[in-house]
Write a protein that holds these residues in place. Sequence first.
Motif, short mmCIF file in Angstrom:
data_model
loop_
_atom_site.label_atom_id
_atom_site.label_comp_id
_atom_site.label_asym_id
_atom_site.label_seq_id
_atom_site.Cartn_x
_atom_site.Cartn_y
_atom_site.Cartn_z
N PRO A 74 68.71 75.96 31.04
CA PRO A 74 68.38 77.37 30.81
C PRO A 74 69.15 77.97 29.64
CG PRO A 74 69.86 77.16 32.67
CD PRO A 74 69.48 75.76 32.27
N ASP A 75 68.56 79.01 29.10
CA ASP A 75 69.22 79.80 28.07
C ASP A 75 70.41 80.52 28.70
OD1 ASP A 75 69.42 82.68 26.68
OD2 ASP A 75 68.64 81.21 25.24
N ALA A 76 71.47 80.67 27.95
CA ALA A 76 72.69 81.31 28.47
C ALA A 76 72.43 82.73 28.97
CB ALA A 76 73.77 81.33 27.40
N GLY A 77 71.41 83.39 28.46
CA GLY A 77 71.09 84.75 28.89
C GLY A 77 70.68 84.84 30.35
N LEU A 78 70.21 83.73 30.93
CA LEU A 78 69.83 83.74 32.33
C LEU A 78 71.03 84.02 33.23
CD1 LEU A 78 67.70 83.34 34.55
CD2 LEU A 78 68.20 80.89 34.46
N ARG A 79 72.22 83.64 32.77
CA ARG A 79 73.43 83.87 33.58
C ARG A 79 73.59 85.35 33.93
NH1 ARG A 79 77.46 81.76 30.43
NH2 ARG A 79 77.49 79.77 31.51
N ALA A 84 73.21 82.71 40.05
CA ALA A 84 73.03 81.58 40.97
C ALA A 84 71.96 80.62 40.46
CB ALA A 84 72.68 82.08 42.37
N LEU A 85 70.84 81.17 39.97
CA LEU A 85 69.77 80.33 39.42
C LEU A 85 70.26 79.60 38.18
CD1 LEU A 85 66.86 79.32 39.37
CD2 LEU A 85 66.25 81.41 38.11
N PHE A 86 71.01 80.30 37.33
CA PHE A 86 71.57 79.67 36.13
C PHE A 86 72.42 78.46 36.50
CE2 PHE A 86 75.02 79.13 33.07
CZ PHE A 86 74.31 78.95 31.90
N GLU A 87 73.33 78.62 37.45
CA GLU A 87 74.21 77.53 37.85
C GLU A 87 73.41 76.36 38.44
OE1 GLU A 87 77.32 77.20 37.01
OE2 GLU A 87 77.23 79.17 36.08
N ARG A 92 70.85 70.82 38.09
CA ARG A 92 69.68 70.14 38.64
C ARG A 92 68.46 70.46 37.78
NH1 ARG A 92 69.84 72.33 44.51
NH2 ARG A 92 67.64 72.49 44.03
N PRO A 93 67.99 69.50 37.01
CA PRO A 93 66.85 69.79 36.13
C PRO A 93 65.58 70.05 36.94
CG PRO A 93 67.29 67.45 36.16
CD PRO A 93 68.40 68.10 36.94
#
Length: 109
Positions: A74-79, A84-87, A92-93
């Motif tokens: 994911p793009d860093a902006g998702l963090r 939680a989804l970003f991590e 896990r691809p």
Amino acid sequence: FHRLLRQDGVLLVSTHHPFTDWRPESGASYFAVDRLDEDWDVGPVSFYRRPLSRITADLRAAGFVIRHIGEPRPDAGLRDVDAALFERLMTRPIRLIVTAQPVPPGAGP
């Protein structure tokens, strides 16, 4: 696709990563081809989970040579949007991107 692509054409396949929907605790074989039925926000969706070896073998059998296999993160902006989804996506691809080109007639893969 092989018949329709020019020799310098590129086939780009985006699919579920084989590990996305496979659960080792289920007792199911990773190497099986399984039909999965899920409810998405657009309604019921059916698709097949295939092992990586099957995906690549099917492309080769169809006359393609694989140029690249990617497992995007994911793009860093998702963090900032969903930590939680970003991590989870960083470890896990969920997508597999395959780039392939037609093998010229008479040439080996």
